[in-house]
Design a protein around this motif. Structure first.
Motif, PDB file in Angstrom:
ATOM      1  N   THR D  37       9.678   0.370   8.134  1.00 42.86           N
ATOM      2  CA  THR D  37       9.536   1.445   7.146  1.00 42.86           C
ATOM      3  C   THR D  37       8.885   0.980   5.852  1.00 42.86           C
ATOM      4  O   THR D  37       8.411   1.800   5.086  1.00 42.86           O
ATOM      5  CB  THR D  37      10.933   1.987   6.776  1.00 42.86           C
ATOM      6  OG1 THR D  37      11.725   0.841   6.421  1.00 42.86           O
ATOM      7  CG2 THR D  37      11.575   2.681   7.959  1.00 42.86           C
ATOM      8  N   GLN D  38       8.835  -0.320   5.589  1.00 41.48           N
ATOM      9  CA  GLN D  38       8.297  -0.733   4.273  1.00 41.48           C
ATOM     10  C   GLN D  38       6.776  -0.737   4.313  1.00 41.48           C
ATOM     11  O   GLN D  38       6.174  -0.949   5.357  1.00 41.48           O
ATOM     12  CB  GLN D  38       8.815  -2.139   3.910  1.00 41.48           C
ATOM     13  CG  GLN D  38      10.273  -2.149   3.556  1.00 41.48           C
ATOM     14  CD  GLN D  38      10.617  -1.108   2.526  1.00 41.48           C
ATOM     15  OE1 GLN D  38       9.871  -0.912   1.556  1.00 41.48           O
ATOM     16  NE2 GLN D  38      11.712  -0.391   2.750  1.00 41.48           N
ATOM     17  N   ARG D  39       6.175  -0.544   3.171  1.00 41.23           N
ATOM     18  CA  ARG D  39       4.703  -0.449   3.113  1.00 41.23           C
ATOM     19  C   ARG D  39       4.081  -1.693   2.503  1.00 41.23           C
ATOM     20  O   ARG D  39       3.037  -2.156   2.914  1.00 41.23           O
ATOM     21  CB  ARG D  39       4.321   0.771   2.238  1.00 41.23           C
ATOM     22  CG  ARG D  39       4.692   2.091   2.867  1.00 41.23           C
ATOM     23  CD  ARG D  39       3.741   2.427   3.989  1.00 41.23           C
ATOM     24  NE  ARG D  39       4.159   3.635   4.715  1.00 41.23           N
ATOM     25  CZ  ARG D  39       4.928   3.596   5.802  1.00 41.23           C
ATOM     26  NH1 ARG D  39       5.351   2.428   6.275  1.00 41.23           N
ATOM     27  NH2 ARG D  39       5.276   4.687   6.445  1.00 41.23           N
ATOM     28  N   HIS D  40       4.747  -2.288   1.488  1.00 40.48           N
ATOM     29  CA  HIS D  40       4.077  -3.364   0.743  1.00 40.48           C
ATOM     30  C   HIS D  40       4.101  -4.647   1.571  1.00 40.48           C
ATOM     31  O   HIS D  40       5.072  -4.922   2.277  1.00 40.48           O
ATOM     32  CB  HIS D  40       4.809  -3.586  -0.590  1.00 40.48           C
ATOM     33  CG  HIS D  40       3.974  -4.373  -1.571  1.00 40.48           C
ATOM     34  ND1 HIS D  40       3.817  -5.737  -1.454  1.00 40.48           N
ATOM     35  CD2 HIS D  40       3.243  -3.996  -2.639  1.00 40.48           C
ATOM     36  CE1 HIS D  40       3.038  -6.153  -2.430  1.00 40.48           C
ATOM     37  NE2 HIS D  40       2.654  -5.115  -3.168  1.00 40.48           N
ATOM     38  N   ILE D  41       3.050  -5.417   1.493  1.00 41.55           N
ATOM     39  CA  ILE D  41       2.902  -6.581   2.405  1.00 41.55           C
ATOM     40  C   ILE D  41       4.002  -7.622   2.127  1.00 41.55           C
ATOM     41  O   ILE D  41       4.545  -8.233   3.060  1.00 41.55           O
ATOM     42  CB  ILE D  41       1.484  -7.180   2.253  1.00 41.55           C
ATOM     43  CG1 ILE D  41       1.184  -8.099   3.431  1.00 41.55           C
ATOM     44  CG2 ILE D  41       1.308  -7.947   0.967  1.00 41.55           C
ATOM     45  CD1 ILE D  41       0.872  -7.374   4.670  1.00 41.55           C
ATOM     46  N   ASN D 121      -0.981  -2.156   0.632  1.00 45.68           N
ATOM     47  CA  ASN D 121      -0.212  -1.259   1.499  1.00 45.68           C
ATOM     48  C   ASN D 121      -0.677  -1.466   2.928  1.00 45.68           C
ATOM     49  O   ASN D 121      -1.866  -1.338   3.228  1.00 45.68           O
ATOM     50  CB  ASN D 121      -0.482   0.181   1.049  1.00 45.68           C
ATOM     51  CG  ASN D 121       0.394   1.145   1.833  1.00 45.68           C
ATOM     52  OD1 ASN D 121       0.716   0.887   2.985  1.00 45.68           O
ATOM     53  ND2 ASN D 121       0.772   2.219   1.195  1.00 45.68           N
ATOM     54  N   ILE D 122       0.264  -1.795   3.813  1.00 47.70           N
ATOM     55  CA  ILE D 122      -0.101  -2.183   5.183  1.00 47.70           C
ATOM     56  C   ILE D 122      -0.876  -1.055   5.878  1.00 47.70           C
ATOM     57  O   ILE D 122      -1.719  -1.289   6.731  1.00 47.70           O
ATOM     58  CB  ILE D 122       1.165  -2.559   5.980  1.00 47.70           C
ATOM     59  CG1 ILE D 122       0.785  -3.242   7.309  1.00 47.70           C
ATOM     60  CG2 ILE D 122       2.039  -1.368   6.238  1.00 47.70           C
ATOM     61  CD1 ILE D 122       0.325  -4.645   7.154  1.00 47.70           C
TER      62      ILE D 122
END
Lengths: 484, 234, 79, 131
Positions: D37-41, D121-122
């Motif tokens: 669920t996380q976006r930041h690398i 953002n992945i």
């Protein structure tokens, strides 16, 4: 001559590179190629003795780690050494006008990838396989991100992330295995794995499947593969598709045969392989980037090998090994010729083949694609014929149909590429190839044709290899019982 | 298929997650009652008694499963090489002076950290610790210097000589074991149990762990310097 | 006694890990992650594994923290 | 008196083992949840590290026996008897260092990628775009 040199010498080369730099600019390049040639001769001499051998490291198995040399592992070692030697010869020609930046690092990574692929194939200790899994992984991440362009860095980042998740699941599986079975040696484990209750076998099987599945590029877990192939240099793609994937495939099925001989999960694996082949071939239809098309075709062929090997009969394993050989040689030829085309024409679209003017590369493309399709008189035919025969003999007619349909789809986009090759448009300047590159291409073409027309040339060797692969009983008592 | 967009939305992944979670917990708890299986470790414990090394974990890491540690050193070597390739910044630009307290404190702390690092590395086979931990402690000492003293720079030539020497000697120790005992990484030096407490009592084990410590120390300081140097550039 | 220590440390590690992952601001997330590393060191020590505890302390809480902070220095906000 | 019985209850082997199993599984799935669920690398690297720490705790916790001591001689232990199994310690030692090496490499990829494209953002990291 022990088989440790396959891992020890490349490591020694890697650590000693700062010293080799003293011998002038080409010192490292020639040292690396000479070492690979020496290791190839070692592989030939080891392959000559078809008996089983145990190479003990530090203490005797089953407590210590050891390398197992049997027909199957020696076939893969020989294949990897042959392909890496041809790759180095090709690169010696390429580096004259287009060397890699920081070339010593490139040679170190190359040899580490070779050493870890051979270590994956030979090792008989499951945690040792995890360590080689990581070495092959990390050198592949850096090789794919070597050019430092946004595409290459994205490829390296994605490959690394999936690799880290895969190694977390694999380590979880290994932890469960050690907790419940008490040993790390594959032979001891293969003896005691069936004593586990079914749900623990399912859980460990699931974890190992996810751990290896990312690297074996099987259907639900191969979303990252085509981005890595497109981001990386085509020269590196030839290594990925012909050496790295095959090493992981061998380890996956080596562990599957040892742990669960007549496994209840085989039909599921069969389906996964067939679906992965079908999906890859269909998506490949509408691709226009050359690297991406051949990435999907690699996915398809790997899916076919996965499906055939999960049949677990000796004939199926022999068919799988034939396809592995044909696919590796063909893909090495294709991606090496792609490197020359892309370096000369600077564009990766299929349309650039219209302006290609190089008889050698055109012949390589055509022969490799015919062999991949499985046309008689080429290496791929023997493998595909045996594969279809083993599907039929074990009654998997649905999978047989899927494989045939996927091969049909595959031939469509190969003919599309062939059409561009022979298109009438004006041809650009003649592509200059270094003598060593011409030699490499002719050897690869010779291999494809020789194996296709005279399969009896080495079918005896492959028969022995597939028998050794399926014969897990000898493997088990070799390690625990009679030592060298 | 794009890497992240295809992973199903939050709710669906939550559902799949919890199903997998229940399955794993149920399986593992069900099995935790299994009788104490006879594990390979107990046999190795008996063996390590004869190796003349007090720390059984060190004898397993370096000797019984020494090949894993050689692989581990290769992984760290390739990682340092890759990071050097990626973050190859130019020479250190003028770094604003760090505050006074840090400079003075680091002058005081640095020898302590290095002493502790060398102690952990050299006494790896007698007390907990060893090559890996000692090397990383030394690297954190060098990190302290990099942060506090703006103009300090890790001497690249010295580091690469140390690294090459350590790597080559590790593989050569293995090959000598192969030639002498016909077992790669075999323990060819005398390791009688009588001198258990002495510094060089475990045959090749302390030697290898010191070599590992030198290699890990030099590589970690290269990684640390590359990371810090790169971050100064913009 | 060890059972109680294990239980409370595990509960603490789980809470800190969950907060560090769903945390909005990155610097706080990294500091909480170092707390997870610390909790792991305590647990390894209680599990009678001093070598692993020392390694996790030096690498898990030491060098990883540096790498995170260097990454944070760069990737803090998205351009 | 009640406190001692509480201590004794918790010191039993299977109680500790089930605590370790549940605890490390929850930690593993927190990491897995973060990964999905996380976006930041950086967050993604963090959740993978949490997953790996969970596997290490699970492994060491499960082979831990309350009655045994650490596998090191000295201060009273002069023979390798009734000591914990050293093999998992050696394996986890190697796995921690491997995890850190790969993680450091991943961060250097992310830094270089951010330098060139400014994306963390992945979801946006897709130079090639699927046709």
């Amino acid at each position: 001559m022990s088989s440790i040199y396959f891992v020890a010498l490349p490591l020694l080369f890697g650590f000693a590179t700062p010293l080799l730099k003293r011998f002038g600019k080409n010192g490292v390049a020639y040292a690396s190629t000479a070492m690979q040639a020496a290791l190839f001769l070692l592989a030939l001499n080891l392959a000559a003795t078809s008996s089983w051998a145990v190479e003990v490291i530090s203490i005797n198995p089953p407590l210590g780690i050891s390398f197992i040399l049997n027909g199957a592992s020696l076939f893969f070692v020989l294949l990897f050494m042959l392909l890496m030697l041809l790759f180095s010869l090709y690169y010696l020609g390429l580096r004259k006008e287009e060397p890699f930046p920081d070339e010593n690092k490139f040679f170190i990574l190359l040899n580490m990838l070779l050493a870890s692929s051979i270590g994956l194939v030979l090792s008989s200790d499951i945690f040792n396989i995890y360590v080689f899994f990581e070495i092959a992984g990390i050198s592949a991440y850096i090789l794919s991100a070597y050019r430092k362009t946004p595409k290459a860095l994205e490829a390296g980042l994605k490959y690394l992330l999936t690799g880290m998740v895969a190694s977390a699941f694999l380590l979880f599986g290994i932890a469960l295995i050690y907790i419940h079975l008490g040993s790390l040696n594959l032979a001891v484990l293969s003896g005691s794995f069936h004593t586990l209750p079914f749900n623990m076998k399912l859980l460990i099987g699931l974890l190992l499947f996810v751990g290896f599945g990312f690297k074996v590029e099987i259907f639900p877990l191969n979303f990252w593969v085509t981005d890595v192939y497109e981001g990386a240099d085509p020269l590196i793609d030839s290594l990925f598709s012909s050496i790295v994937v095959k090493a992981y495939l061998f380890v996956f099925f080596h562990i599957l045969y040892l742990f669960m001989p007549a496994s209840p999960f085989a039909p599921f694996l069969l389906l996964a392989g067939a679906v992965s082949m079908l999906a890859a071939e269909i998506i490949a239809l509408k691709q226009t980037n050359l690297k991406r098309v051949f990435a999907y075709s690699s996915l398809g062929q790997v899916g076919l090998i996965f499906a055939v090997l999960s049949l677990e009969s000796r004939m199926a394993v022999e068919a799988g090994f034939f396809i592995v050989f044909a696919h590796s040689v063909a893909k090495m030829a294709i991606f090496l010729s792609l490197t020359s085309v892309i370096h000369a024409h600077k564009s990766e679209e299929i349309s650039t083949l219209k302006t290609l003017n190089s008889p050698m590369i055109t012949v390589t493309f055509i022969f490799s694609m015919l062999s991949l399709l499985g046309i008689p008189l080429f290496a791929g035919f023997v493998g595909k014929f045996l594969a279809l025969k083993s599907f039929a003999s074990s009654g998997e007619f649905l999978v047989l149909g899927i494989v045939l349909f996927a091969s049909l789809v595959e031939s469509i986009y190969y003919f599309k590429i062939a059409g561009n090759l022979f298109g009438k448009g004006e041809r650009g300047a003649k592509l200059r190839l270094a003598p060593s590159q011409k030699a490499v291409f002719s050897i690869l073409i010779l291999l494809l044709v020789a194996v296709g027309t005279m399969p009896w040339l080495y079918s005896g060797f492959l028969h022995n290899a597939s028998a050794a692969m399926v014969d897990t009983a000898t493997y088990a008592n070799l390690l625990t019982g009679g030592l060298k | 298929m794009n890497f992240k967009r295809d992973i199903p939305s939050r709710t669906y992944s939550g559902f799949a997650l919890s199903a997998l979670f229940i399955l794993t917990i149920f399986n593992i708890l069900l099995e935790s009652g299994v009788s104490k299986t006879q594990r390979a470790g107990d046999a190795l414990l008996a063996l390590s008694g004869k190796e003349g090394v007090a720390n059984a974990v060190t004898s397993v890491v370096v000797y019984f499963r020494g090949f894993d540690t050689l692989g581990e050193i290769a992984v760290l070597f390739i990682a340092a090489l890759g990071i050097g390739l990626m973050l190859h910044g130019d020479r250190r630009t003028e770094h604003e002076e760090s505050n006074y307290i840090l400079q003075k404190a680091s002058k005081l702390l640095f020898p302590m950290i290095m002493l502790f690092g060398v102690y952990v590395m050299v006494y790896g086979h007698l007390s907990p610790g060893g090559g890996f931990q000692g090397g990383v402690i030394i690297a954190s000492g060098i990190l302290l210097l990099l942060i506090s003293d703006g103009s300090f720079e890790v001497p690249h030539a010295v580091i690469s000589v140390l690294e090459t020497f350590a790597g080559i000697s590790y593989v050569l120790i293995g090959l000598i074991g192969l030639l002498v005992l016909d077992k790669f990484l075999g323990n060819f030096l005398p390791n009688d149990v009588a001198q258990m407490g002495r510094l060089f009592s475990g045959g090749i084990i302390p030697l290898v762990y010191i070599v590992v410590g030198i290699k890990v120390g030099s590589e970690m300081s290269m990684i640390v310097q590359n990371l810090i140097q790169r971050s100064d550039d913009d | 006694m060890t059972g109680l220590i294990v239980m409370f440390t595990f509960i603490a590690v789980i809470l800190v890990a969950f907060m560090s992952i769903v945390q909005r601001s990155l610097p706080d997330a990294i500091i909480l992650f170092m707390g997870v590393g610390l909790g792991a060191v305590v647990l390894f020590f209680v599990f009678q594994a001093p070598d692993v505890a020392l390694t996790e302390a030096v690498i898990g809480a030491g060098i990883s923290a540096l790498i995170f902070l260097m990454a944070l220095k760069h990737l803090g906000e998205e351009r | 008196m009640m406190i001692e019985s509480l201590f004794d209850y918790f010191n039993q082997g299977y109680v500790i083992q089930s605590l370790v199993d549940t605890g490390s599984m929850i930690l593993f799935f927190i990491g897995f949840f973060g990964l999905l669920t996380q976006r930041h690398i950086i967050k993604i690297f963090m959740s993978i590290s949490v997953m790996e720490i969970a596997v290490f705790l699970f492994f060491i916790g499960n082979i831990f026996d309350v009655k045994f001591t650490a596998p090191i001689l000295g201060d009273g232990h002069d023979a390798f008897v009734s000591m914990n199994d050293p093999i998992p310690h050696a394996m986890i030692l190697t796995a921690i260092v491997i995890g850190m090496a790969v993680f450091a490499l991943g961060v250097s990829f992310a830094i270089e990628y951010y330098k060139l494209t400014g994306k963390t953002n992945i979801n946006d990291i897709s130079e090639m775009g699927e046709r």
